[in-house]
Design a protein around this motif. Sequence first.
Motif, PDB file in Angstrom:
ATOM      1  N   VAL A 192       0.838  -1.205   0.000  1.00  0.00           N
ATOM      2  CA  VAL A 192       0.000   0.000   0.000  1.00  0.00           C
ATOM      3  C   VAL A 192       0.873   1.255   0.000  1.00  0.00           C
ATOM      4  O   VAL A 192       0.578   2.232  -0.702  1.00  0.00           O
ATOM      5  CB  VAL A 192      -0.958  -0.012   1.208  1.00  0.00           C
ATOM      6  CG1 VAL A 192      -1.663   1.336   1.358  1.00  0.00           C
ATOM      7  CG2 VAL A 192      -1.986  -1.121   1.051  1.00  0.00           C
ATOM      8  N   VAL A 193       1.969   1.239   0.777  1.00  0.00           N
ATOM      9  CA  VAL A 193       2.867   2.392   0.772  1.00  0.00           C
ATOM     10  C   VAL A 193       3.480   2.574  -0.618  1.00  0.00           C
ATOM     11  O   VAL A 193       3.609   3.703  -1.107  1.00  0.00           O
ATOM     12  CB  VAL A 193       3.970   2.243   1.842  1.00  0.00           C
ATOM     13  CG1 VAL A 193       4.948   3.409   1.763  1.00  0.00           C
ATOM     14  CG2 VAL A 193       3.364   2.180   3.236  1.00  0.00           C
ATOM     15  N   ALA A 194       3.844   1.472  -1.262  1.00  0.00           N
ATOM     16  CA  ALA A 194       4.393   1.568  -2.624  1.00  0.00           C
ATOM     17  C   ALA A 194       3.371   2.219  -3.558  1.00  0.00           C
ATOM     18  O   ALA A 194       3.736   3.020  -4.435  1.00  0.00           O
ATOM     19  CB  ALA A 194       4.776   0.184  -3.134  1.00  0.00           C
ATOM     20  N   ARG A 195       2.108   1.885  -3.384  1.00  0.00           N
ATOM     21  CA  ARG A 195       1.047   2.518  -4.183  1.00  0.00           C
ATOM     22  C   ARG A 195       0.996   4.022  -3.913  1.00  0.00           C
ATOM     23  O   ARG A 195       0.827   4.821  -4.851  1.00  0.00           O
ATOM     24  CB  ARG A 195      -0.292   1.868  -3.838  1.00  0.00           C
ATOM     25  CG  ARG A 195      -1.501   2.438  -4.574  1.00  0.00           C
ATOM     26  CD  ARG A 195      -2.753   1.692  -4.131  1.00  0.00           C
ATOM     27  NE  ARG A 195      -3.945   2.124  -4.851  1.00  0.00           N
ATOM     28  CZ  ARG A 195      -4.759   3.099  -4.449  1.00  0.00           C
ATOM     29  NH1 ARG A 195      -4.486   3.755  -3.312  1.00  0.00           N
ATOM     30  NH2 ARG A 195      -5.828   3.421  -5.145  1.00  0.00           N
ATOM     31  N   GLU A 196       1.167   4.405  -2.650  1.00  0.00           N
ATOM     32  CA  GLU A 196       1.162   5.827  -2.317  1.00  0.00           C
ATOM     33  C   GLU A 196       2.358   6.531  -2.964  1.00  0.00           C
ATOM     34  O   GLU A 196       2.232   7.664  -3.452  1.00  0.00           O
ATOM     35  CB  GLU A 196       1.202   6.005  -0.797  1.00  0.00           C
ATOM     36  CG  GLU A 196      -0.024   5.445  -0.085  1.00  0.00           C
ATOM     37  CD  GLU A 196      -1.296   6.127  -0.544  1.00  0.00           C
ATOM     38  OE1 GLU A 196      -1.555   7.266  -0.102  1.00  0.00           O
ATOM     39  OE2 GLU A 196      -2.037   5.513  -1.344  1.00  0.00           O
TER      40      GLU A 196
END
Length: 246
Positions: A213-217
Motif C-alpha cells: 500500500v505504501v508503494a502505491r502511495e
Amino acid sequence: MPRRAWPRSRGSSASTAAPCTCRRRSSDPRPPAERAAARAGLDGRGRGHAQSPSHPAAGRSSARGRPAFPTVGGHHSGDLAVPEDTGPVWRRDVLYRRTDLEVRRLVGKTPLSIAADKIAYPAIRWAAIAARLREQGAPTPLDGTGVACEVYPGAALAAWGFGAVRYKKAKGSQERGELVEALDARWPWLDWAGHQGLCATSDDALDAVIAAVVAREVLHGRAVSPPTELTAAAADEGWIWLPAQD
C-alpha cells in the motif's frame, strides 16, 4: 523493519514483480560462517575489505554528501579520526542514515540500523536482488525513484495514526486482528483476495500488505519524498518512504 516494496516504474503501465530468491545448496567448501563473512565484506578475522559501491554497508563517499557509514570506510582505509567520545551522539551518527533520523523526527519511530542490527541481513540480500534487476534493465537507485522503494511498515502505521498498536508476534494477535479490521475500513478500495485471516494470523503477511500500500502511495505521489537538503544523502544512503500524513 524496513522492507522493499515494488511500485510500478513511473511512466510505465506494467507493474514489476519481486523476483523470487530461492535457497539452494552452496558448492562453496568454506564453513557457513566464513561464507557469510565473505558476503558481508569481511575476511576471516572480521576485517572489512573493499566492496562494491552498491553494497548497503560499504563506506561509500560521494560529492553529493557525507560518506554513508563513514566510520566503516575510515576504519577500513586506516584514516579514521579518533572520536572525542563514543557517547549517544557519536553512536547515532555511526549507525544511522539521515533517512532513519528523519523517520524518527516525523513519526517518532527509529528504524533498525542496517549497519548494526538484524535488518543488515535483508539489506545485504536486497543488494543482490537490486543487482539482478539492474542486469535486467530495471533501475534501482537507492532513493527509491526507480522500480522499488524502501518502506517501513511500523512507521507507515504511525503516519496513519496506528503507531501505538503492538501487533507483532503471538502476543499481538488480538491487536493485529483489530488492526486488519481498521485498515480494511480505511482502505475500502483494497481487495484483500480473502487474505484478511492470514494477515490477522501473521504479522509478516500484514507487513507485506502495508508495504504494498505504501508503494502505491509512492507511485501516486502521496508519500514523503526527501527534502531538498537531504536529496543528496538519499541518493547516497537510501530513503525510507512514508505515506503522507492525513
